[in-house]
Design a protein around this motif. Sequence first.
Motif, PDB file in Angstrom:
ATOM      1  N   ALA A  80      15.567  76.329  20.840  1.00  0.00           N
ATOM      2  CA  ALA A  80      14.473  75.375  21.011  1.00  0.00           C
ATOM      3  C   ALA A  80      14.502  74.722  22.392  1.00  0.00           C
ATOM      4  N   LEU A  81      15.399  75.194  23.261  1.00  0.00           N
ATOM      5  CA  LEU A  81      15.565  74.522  24.555  1.00  0.00           C
ATOM      6  C   LEU A  81      15.025  75.382  25.688  1.00  0.00           C
ATOM      7  N   ASP A  82      14.717  74.739  26.809  1.00  0.00           N
ATOM      8  CA  ASP A  82      14.255  75.522  27.954  1.00  0.00           C
ATOM      9  C   ASP A  82      15.437  76.232  28.608  1.00  0.00           C
ATOM     10  N   SER A  83      15.155  77.208  29.464  1.00  0.00           N
ATOM     11  CA  SER A  83      16.213  78.120  29.900  1.00  0.00           C
ATOM     12  C   SER A  83      17.274  77.415  30.744  1.00  0.00           C
ATOM     13  N   GLN A  84      16.872  76.397  31.503  1.00  0.00           N
ATOM     14  CA  GLN A  84      17.889  75.708  32.317  1.00  0.00           C
ATOM     15  C   GLN A  84      18.835  74.904  31.429  1.00  0.00           C
ATOM     16  N   THR A  85      18.233  74.181  30.477  1.00  0.00           N
ATOM     17  CA  THR A  85      19.064  73.421  29.539  1.00  0.00           C
ATOM     18  C   THR A  85      19.992  74.352  28.780  1.00  0.00           C
ATOM     19  N   ARG A  86      19.492  75.534  28.480  1.00  0.00           N
ATOM     20  CA  ARG A  86      20.274  76.523  27.747  1.00  0.00           C
ATOM     21  C   ARG A  86      21.521  76.918  28.533  1.00  0.00           C
ATOM     22  N   GLU A  87      21.336  77.175  29.839  1.00  0.00           N
ATOM     23  CA  GLU A  87      22.481  77.520  30.692  1.00  0.00           C
ATOM     24  C   GLU A  87      23.507  76.392  30.676  1.00  0.00           C
ATOM     25  N   LEU A  88      22.996  75.147  30.845  1.00  0.00           N
ATOM     26  CA  LEU A  88      23.909  74.005  30.890  1.00  0.00           C
ATOM     27  C   LEU A  88      24.692  73.879  29.588  1.00  0.00           C
ATOM     28  N   LEU A  89      23.983  74.059  28.477  1.00  0.00           N
ATOM     29  CA  LEU A  89      24.653  73.897  27.191  1.00  0.00           C
ATOM     30  C   LEU A  89      25.640  75.021  26.921  1.00  0.00           C
ATOM     31  N   MET A  90      25.331  76.223  27.435  1.00  0.00           N
ATOM     32  CA  MET A  90      26.289  77.321  27.287  1.00  0.00           C
ATOM     33  C   MET A  90      27.569  76.979  28.027  1.00  0.00           C
ATOM     34  N   ASP A  91      27.412  76.414  29.228  1.00  0.00           N
ATOM     35  CA  ASP A  91      28.604  75.989  29.963  1.00  0.00           C
ATOM     36  C   ASP A  91      29.387  74.954  29.160  1.00  0.00           C
ATOM     37  N   ASP A  92      28.647  74.019  28.547  1.00  0.00           N
ATOM     38  CA  ASP A  92      29.309  72.990  27.739  1.00  0.00           C
ATOM     39  C   ASP A  92      30.089  73.613  26.587  1.00  0.00           C
ATOM     40  N   LEU A  93      29.452  74.581  25.931  1.00  0.00           N
ATOM     41  CA  LEU A  93      30.121  75.216  24.787  1.00  0.00           C
ATOM     42  C   LEU A  93      31.383  75.943  25.235  1.00  0.00           C
ATOM     43  N   ILE A  94      31.284  76.614  26.397  1.00  0.00           N
ATOM     44  CA  ILE A  94      32.450  77.343  26.908  1.00  0.00           C
ATOM     45  C   ILE A  94      33.573  76.359  27.237  1.00  0.00           C
ATOM     46  N   THR A  95      33.213  75.227  27.853  1.00  0.00           N
ATOM     47  CA  THR A  95      34.228  74.216  28.166  1.00  0.00           C
ATOM     48  C   THR A  95      34.882  73.712  26.878  1.00  0.00           C
ATOM     49  N   LEU A  96      34.047  73.426  25.887  1.00  0.00           N
ATOM     50  CA  LEU A  96      34.579  72.935  24.609  1.00  0.00           C
ATOM     51  C   LEU A  96      35.547  73.944  23.997  1.00  0.00           C
ATOM     52  N   TRP A  97      35.151  75.222  24.027  1.00  0.00           N
ATOM     53  CA  TRP A  97      35.972  76.248  23.396  1.00  0.00           C
ATOM     54  C   TRP A  97      37.275  76.425  24.154  1.00  0.00           C
ATOM     55  N   THR A  98      37.179  76.403  25.519  1.00  0.00           N
ATOM     56  CA  THR A  98      38.370  76.631  26.335  1.00  0.00           C
ATOM     57  C   THR A  98      39.379  75.513  26.122  1.00  0.00           C
ATOM     58  N   ARG A  99      38.872  74.278  25.983  1.00  0.00           N
ATOM     59  CA  ARG A  99      39.791  73.164  25.793  1.00  0.00           C
ATOM     60  C   ARG A  99      40.453  73.243  24.419  1.00  0.00           C
ATOM     61  N   GLN A 100      39.655  73.608  23.422  1.00  0.00           N
ATOM     62  CA  GLN A 100      40.212  73.692  22.073  1.00  0.00           C
ATOM     63  C   GLN A 100      39.474  74.801  21.329  1.00  0.00           C
ATOM     64  N   PRO A 101      40.058  76.011  21.279  1.00  0.00           N
ATOM     65  CA  PRO A 101      39.330  77.138  20.688  1.00  0.00           C
ATOM     66  C   PRO A 101      38.922  76.844  19.250  1.00  0.00           C
ATOM     67  N   PHE A 102      37.657  77.123  18.928  1.00  0.00           N
ATOM     68  CA  PHE A 102      37.183  76.958  17.557  1.00  0.00           C
ATOM     69  C   PHE A 102      36.640  78.288  17.064  1.00  0.00           C
ATOM     70  N   THR A 103      36.562  78.419  15.741  1.00  0.00           N
ATOM     71  CA  THR A 103      35.982  79.621  15.153  1.00  0.00           C
ATOM     72  C   THR A 103      34.489  79.381  15.020  1.00  0.00           C
ATOM     73  N   SER A 104      33.687  80.394  15.323  1.00  0.00           N
ATOM     74  CA  SER A 104      32.270  80.174  15.212  1.00  0.00           C
ATOM     75  C   SER A 104      31.523  81.449  14.866  1.00  0.00           C
ATOM     76  N   VAL A 105      30.488  81.301  14.057  1.00  0.00           N
ATOM     77  CA  VAL A 105      29.529  82.384  13.877  1.00  0.00           C
ATOM     78  C   VAL A 105      28.260  81.897  14.546  1.00  0.00           C
ATOM     79  N   TYR A 106      27.787  82.673  15.507  1.00  0.00           N
ATOM     80  CA  TYR A 106      26.714  82.209  16.367  1.00  0.00           C
ATOM     81  C   TYR A 106      25.535  83.174  16.215  1.00  0.00           C
TER      82      TYR A 106
END
Lengths: 255, 276
Positions: free
Chosen positions: A159-185
């Motif tokens: 539901a987000l525009d493509s720039q916001t999407r890129e930013l949020l993907m970076d956020d998700l990667i940072t979150l995962w790298t700091r503390q790996p979580f299991t996810s079905v995406y």
Amino acid sequence: MDIRLEAIRHAYGDTEVLQDISLAIPAGRIVCLVGPSGCGKSTLLRFIGGLERPMEGRVLQIGAPPEGCLNPLTFVFQDFALLPWRTVQGNISLVLEDHGIRGKRARAIIDDVLARTRLSDFASALPKQLSGGMKQRVAIARALAVNPAVMLMDEPLSALDSQTRELLMDDLITLWTRQPFTSVYVTHNLAEAVRLGHRIVVLSRRPGRICEVVEIEKPLAERLYADPDLDEVQRHLWEMMRDEARAAEEELIDV
Amino acid sequence: MSDTTAATERPASDGPAMEVRFRGGGFAPQSRRWVGVAVFVALVALVEWGTRAGWISPLTLPRPSDVFGTFVELWNSGLLFKHLGPSLSRLAVGAALGASAGVLLGVLIGLFSYVRAGLVPLVAAIFPIPKIALLPLFVIWFGIDEGSKYALIAFGTFTPTVVATYGAVDNVDRSLIRMGQSFGLSWLSIVRKIVLPGAMPGILSGLRISLAIAIILLVAAEMLGAEYGIGAYILQAGSLYDLERLFAGVVILSLLGVIVSAAIAQIERRVLGWRT
């Protein structure tokens, strides 16, 4: 905690949506489900989260959820699903209240998850004041607050525009790298799948079946925007899906 | 390439330049606070002028200044509050009973399929009954004094509140309820924290209608066995064709309606500030 799907089949009335899906979701990894629209990938996610029941087959949790986990299977929805009448912190405390977590303990959890999603300054804002990207970050913060064993993400960036999407993907990667979580995406966007997935499961058009499972070895933190290796995988996925997607699109008309 | 160089390189066609006609705008209600008051004042002034000049006979319409005089007299003699007191208490008790029962039943209909299947037809059957027609029945059931008046007003506010409330519960965003379930919230938490706040806008707009109906029924309720009350006052004036007093009473009811509506608007502003 791992999740295993065993021979899942489902139909709505006469239309069969899923056929013989068996899949393992290992702990600490992100499994992406991709497929043309209407292939049943969101339905499959709701089976995993227990919001719907498959007609045949089972969804198994293997092993106990980790200590301190309030809600093992936690969703992040495409439409954010924030309560518009509650502030950002109110939305997060909503999911803690039922576990008897209030006051100081709730405060500590809320502050922690808001800091992790860079929302600390917006704790008392109402959803209507937030941008789409921020709303989804609130929803992610809310999911993190219950310390989930598996995050079930249903097209969280669609539901987000493509720039916001890129930013949020970076956020998700940072979150995962700091503390790996299991996810079905679940996503229909292949670029998201190759950026975030350790394992990409390609579903066929309705009735959904697993066409192929692609593993990407490259660590999440090293995957960059317009990465040539990822482009290669993405092209491969698209080759596989193009005809299915076209057929699925034409199919929608007579459904 | 900037616009100026483009213009010199490739001149536009030589036809006459015309500004594009604006054709958007409109269809967006804006708040024009004093227009309502102005219309009202103009109308009263017109009637006053007509009755004074003689082209409205005093038999068809009373002179507004006379109505105002009657009102002042009513105020000065203390009779106003003698009439207003019982009316307001009947309105408050009746509407409170009817609206709270209506909200409760509406929520139950919204939540439980069996209650819905059983009671929606019943509500539909009693909604169109003119409650005034049932006044004699209420008098037999609840007595000629306050009981029957409370019952009539309560019954009249009850049905529209039920219909508005279950409609509002039906309209609560299902994805929010799924979200609640996906986080393992209890049934009671989902109802209390998601369904009820989500239904609040619909319930409040239903309440607006219910309370207006309560004011209408006030007059009917005071038809039998009421010595004091705005309704009784109007009916008394009506049977004597005392138009000044009749109008004074009607004006009081109108004011009551305006006050109730403003109060609900206040509540909406406070409770529903989250709406976009």
